[in-house]
Design a protein around this motif. Structure first.
Motif, PDB file in Angstrom:
ATOM      1  N   LEU A 180    -107.426 -45.107   1.353  1.00 13.87           N
ATOM      2  CA  LEU A 180    -107.763 -44.813   0.264  1.00 13.87           C
ATOM      3  C   LEU A 180    -108.121 -43.023   0.546  1.00 13.87           C
ATOM      4  CD1 LEU A 180    -110.299 -47.329  -1.186  1.00 13.87           C
ATOM      5  CD2 LEU A 180    -107.865 -46.734  -1.643  1.00 13.87           C
ATOM      6  N   GLU A 181    -108.691 -42.719   1.479  1.00 11.91           N
ATOM      7  CA  GLU A 181    -108.963 -41.399   1.933  1.00 11.91           C
ATOM      8  C   GLU A 181    -107.758 -40.558   2.018  1.00 11.91           C
ATOM      9  OE1 GLU A 181    -110.080 -44.242   3.680  1.00 11.91           O
ATOM     10  OE2 GLU A 181    -112.212 -44.173   2.794  1.00 11.91           O
ATOM     11  N   ALA A 182    -106.678 -41.179   2.846  1.00 18.45           N
ATOM     12  CA  ALA A 182    -105.538 -40.232   3.077  1.00 18.45           C
ATOM     13  C   ALA A 182    -104.789 -40.345   1.958  1.00 18.45           C
ATOM     14  CB  ALA A 182    -104.774 -40.918   4.255  1.00 18.45           C
ATOM     15  N   ASN A 183    -104.768 -41.232   0.824  1.00 18.68           N
ATOM     16  CA  ASN A 183    -104.018 -41.300  -0.366  1.00 18.68           C
ATOM     17  C   ASN A 183    -104.606 -40.802  -1.611  1.00 18.68           C
ATOM     18  OD1 ASN A 183    -101.143 -42.160   1.188  1.00 18.68           O
ATOM     19  ND2 ASN A 183    -102.902 -43.163   1.839  1.00 18.68           N
ATOM     20  N   ARG A 223    -104.018 -43.296  -4.949  1.00 20.39           N
ATOM     21  CA  ARG A 223    -105.234 -43.887  -5.448  1.00 20.39           C
ATOM     22  C   ARG A 223    -105.371 -43.546  -7.022  1.00 20.39           C
ATOM     23  NH1 ARG A 223    -111.373 -43.367  -2.924  1.00 20.39           N
ATOM     24  NH2 ARG A 223    -112.440 -44.763  -4.402  1.00 20.39           N
ATOM     25  N   LYS A 224    -105.180 -42.477  -7.464  1.00 21.51           N
ATOM     26  CA  LYS A 224    -105.668 -41.937  -9.007  1.00 21.51           C
ATOM     27  C   LYS A 224    -104.444 -42.635  -9.759  1.00 21.51           C
ATOM     28  CE  LYS A 224    -107.997 -37.738  -8.385  1.00 21.51           C
ATOM     29  NZ  LYS A 224    -107.990 -36.233  -8.627  1.00 21.51           N
ATOM     30  N   ILE A 225    -103.121 -42.801  -9.028  1.00 20.54           N
ATOM     31  CA  ILE A 225    -102.017 -43.346  -9.935  1.00 20.54           C
ATOM     32  C   ILE A 225    -102.325 -44.764 -10.053  1.00 20.54           C
ATOM     33  CG2 ILE A 225     -99.490 -43.688  -9.860  1.00 20.54           C
ATOM     34  CD1 ILE A 225     -99.172 -41.093  -8.328  1.00 20.54           C
ATOM     35  N   SER A 226    -102.794 -45.382  -8.883  1.00 17.83           N
ATOM     36  CA  SER A 226    -103.057 -46.896  -8.972  1.00 17.83           C
ATOM     37  C   SER A 226    -104.234 -47.067 -10.049  1.00 17.83           C
ATOM     38  CB  SER A 226    -103.403 -47.438  -7.549  1.00 17.83           C
ATOM     39  OG  SER A 226    -102.406 -47.077  -6.927  1.00 17.83           O
ATOM     40  N   GLU A 227    -105.400 -46.286  -9.962  1.00 15.25           N
ATOM     41  CA  GLU A 227    -106.065 -46.574 -11.083  1.00 15.25           C
ATOM     42  C   GLU A 227    -105.765 -46.440 -12.421  1.00 15.25           C
ATOM     43  OE1 GLU A 227    -109.009 -43.511 -10.191  1.00 15.25           O
ATOM     44  OE2 GLU A 227    -109.844 -44.401  -8.418  1.00 15.25           O
ATOM     45  N   ASP A 228    -104.677 -45.619 -12.717  1.00 16.16           N
ATOM     46  CA  ASP A 228    -104.079 -45.616 -14.140  1.00 16.16           C
ATOM     47  C   ASP A 228    -103.399 -46.543 -14.256  1.00 16.16           C
ATOM     48  OD1 ASP A 228    -101.625 -44.500 -15.787  1.00 16.16           O
ATOM     49  OD2 ASP A 228    -103.430 -43.428 -16.428  1.00 16.16           O
ATOM     50  N   VAL A 229    -102.365 -47.078 -13.369  1.00 17.48           N
ATOM     51  CA  VAL A 229    -101.486 -48.091 -13.508  1.00 17.48           C
ATOM     52  C   VAL A 229    -102.188 -49.365 -13.848  1.00 17.48           C
ATOM     53  CG1 VAL A 229     -99.612 -49.288 -12.523  1.00 17.48           C
ATOM     54  CG2 VAL A 229     -99.531 -47.227 -12.667  1.00 17.48           C
ATOM     55  N   PHE A 230    -103.063 -49.789 -12.950  1.00 15.52           N
ATOM     56  CA  PHE A 230    -103.735 -51.042 -12.887  1.00 15.52           C
ATOM     57  C   PHE A 230    -104.877 -51.243 -13.857  1.00 15.52           C
ATOM     58  CE2 PHE A 230    -101.834 -51.002  -8.685  1.00 15.52           C
ATOM     59  CZ  PHE A 230    -100.984 -52.045  -8.643  1.00 15.52           C
ATOM     60  N   ARG A 272    -108.364 -50.650  -3.741  1.00 13.23           N
ATOM     61  CA  ARG A 272    -108.300 -50.894  -2.504  1.00 13.23           C
ATOM     62  C   ARG A 272    -106.881 -50.642  -2.025  1.00 13.23           C
ATOM     63  NH1 ARG A 272    -110.218 -57.139  -2.415  1.00 13.23           N
ATOM     64  NH2 ARG A 272    -108.480 -57.177  -4.181  1.00 13.23           N
ATOM     65  N   GLU A 273    -107.023 -50.653  -0.720  1.00 12.46           N
ATOM     66  CA  GLU A 273    -105.997 -50.159  -0.113  1.00 12.46           C
ATOM     67  C   GLU A 273    -104.736 -51.204  -0.466  1.00 12.46           C
ATOM     68  OE1 GLU A 273    -108.552 -50.144   1.460  1.00 12.46           O
ATOM     69  OE2 GLU A 273    -108.672 -48.118   2.625  1.00 12.46           O
ATOM     70  N   ARG A 274    -105.160 -52.397  -0.836  1.00  8.07           N
ATOM     71  CA  ARG A 274    -103.926 -53.474  -1.187  1.00  8.07           C
ATOM     72  C   ARG A 274    -103.325 -53.197  -2.594  1.00  8.07           C
ATOM     73  NH1 ARG A 274    -106.227 -59.433  -1.540  1.00  8.07           N
ATOM     74  NH2 ARG A 274    -106.155 -59.052   0.368  1.00  8.07           N
ATOM     75  N   ASP A 275    -104.285 -52.463  -3.362  1.00  2.00           N
ATOM     76  CA  ASP A 275    -103.812 -51.943  -4.470  1.00  2.00           C
ATOM     77  C   ASP A 275    -102.706 -50.913  -4.435  1.00  2.00           C
ATOM     78  OD1 ASP A 275    -105.232 -53.539  -6.276  1.00  2.00           O
ATOM     79  OD2 ASP A 275    -107.003 -52.363  -5.875  1.00  2.00           O
ATOM     80  N   LEU A 276    -103.026 -49.928  -3.437  1.00  3.01           N
ATOM     81  CA  LEU A 276    -101.985 -48.971  -3.178  1.00  3.01           C
ATOM     82  C   LEU A 276    -100.532 -49.404  -2.771  1.00  3.01           C
ATOM     83  CD1 LEU A 276    -104.099 -46.526  -1.247  1.00  3.01           C
ATOM     84  CD2 LEU A 276    -103.721 -46.658  -3.743  1.00  3.01           C
ATOM     85  N   GLU A 277    -100.814 -50.560  -1.882  1.00  2.00           N
ATOM     86  CA  GLU A 277     -99.352 -51.499  -1.580  1.00  2.00           C
ATOM     87  C   GLU A 277     -98.952 -51.966  -2.433  1.00  2.00           C
ATOM     88  OE1 GLU A 277    -100.913 -53.903   1.667  1.00  2.00           O
ATOM     89  OE2 GLU A 277    -101.277 -52.339   3.156  1.00  2.00           O
TER      90      GLU A 277
END
Length: 335
Positions: free
Chosen positions: A29-32, A36-43, A49-54
């Protein structure tokens, strides 16, 4: 529509995962922050969490793959996911093939680029000419990592350009993942399109406490020892009728053990010691065996967690017990 600057930064963070000198391959999360913001919007989630980025990248690849026509394009995309270890996680047999392709690699660690490069090339070749028995080892300079990276970046860009359709597809894929129990979402109320009812799943989780015979221990050949793992039930589900199942093949090159051993019933908050008698092989060298917990019906517990399970990694040599008098008698291994 998302800002172009945010999308460009997210693509750059994704490309960094493939960079030759990038030490931190995994998503964090800290390095991306952009991903992270894109995942928050999409999901539509406030806590990512890291799994959501994956999952963001995996779902983008699946969404884009539906548009592809050629096997070559699909193979490149799947290999890119293979490098990121999102969708195609190597099993025990695959790790043996990877080690065969990289004989100097003593420990198979999925976080190293050498293992990931070989695995991605295997995924690529298997997608073109399916043969699970082949290692398809890549020679230096032939890993095709830039092509794998570009395929994943193209999939990500396509998903962002078709964001509304991607959001709808993502919701369907999340629902399918949850129904198959491939995605663990603790303390979250799940809703389905088939029912207006909501339900809250109890969390089933474990925590490693300690173990005997640390990884890398030196042991003699043809010797039986008892390996123990101490786990704590940190979830809300009692462990009733569970077992520890060996997931490493039974062969002469691996240490021998029972296929399954029972796990004592363990209530939430309690700890349990799981003991397995292991007999080292007659083959000198480094070896490892792995176990995973299964429930009373034989289903894997936490199929999406702890991909390597409980590991015993040892080195065997032609050693014998000796006893020497040094004031107090003691025993040690002599080669």
């Amino acid at each position: 529509m998302m800002e172009e600057r945010l999308l460009a930064q997210g693509a750059e963070e994704l490309a960094t995962r493939f960079a030759p000198r990038e030490a931190n391959i995994c998503f964090h999360l800290e390095a991306n922050p952009a991903l992270r913001k894109i995942s928050e919007d999409v999901f539509g989630l406030a806590a990512i969490r890291e799994r959501d980025l994956e999952n963001l990248v995996k779902f983008a690849a699946v969404f884009y793959e539906r548009q592809l026509k050629t096997a070559e394009q699909k193979a490149l995309l799947r290999a890119g996911l293979g490098f990121l270890l999102i969708q195609y996680e190597p099993n025990e047999h695959d790790y043996a093939l990877i080690q065969r392709a990289n004989p100097r690699t003593r420990v198979m660690n999925a976080k190293t680029k050498q293992v990931r490069d070989t695995w991605a090339f295997m995924v690529y070749k298997r997608s073109l000419l399916f043969d699970p028995e082949q290692s398809y080892s890549a020679k230096p300079g032939q890993t095709l990592r830039p092509a794998f990276r570009d395929a994943v970046l193209t999939a990500f860009s396509y998903a962002m350009e078709n964001l509304s359709e991607f959001r709808e597809a993502t919701a369907e894929m999340l629902l399918e993942q949850r129904s198959r129990r491939l995605l663990a979402l603790p303390n979250e109320v799940e809703t389905t399109s088939r029912s207006n009812q909501t339900r809250s799943e109890r969390v089933d989780a474990s925590e490693f406490v300690t173990e005997s015979i640390p990884d890398g221990s030196l042991l003699p050949t043809n010797t039986t020892v008892t390996k123990t793992w101490t786990l704590k039930n940190v979830g809300e589900v009692p462990w009733i009728g569970r077992k520890f199942r060996r997931i490493t093949p039974l062969s002469a090159s691996y240490p021998a053990s029972a296929l399954e051993v029972p796990v004592a019933d363990t209530l939430p908050g309690e700890t349990v010691v799981i003991a397995v008698d292991v007999t080292t092989s007659s083959v000198v060298g480094f070896s490892e065996i792995k176990f995973k917990m299964v429930d009373s019906e034989g289903n894997l517990c936490w199929p999406d967690e702890y991909p390597h399970g409980a590991l015993m990694a040892i080195e065997t040599r032609k050693l014998v017990w000796t006893q020497r008098e040094t004031g107090n008698a003691h025993r040690r291994w002599d080669g």
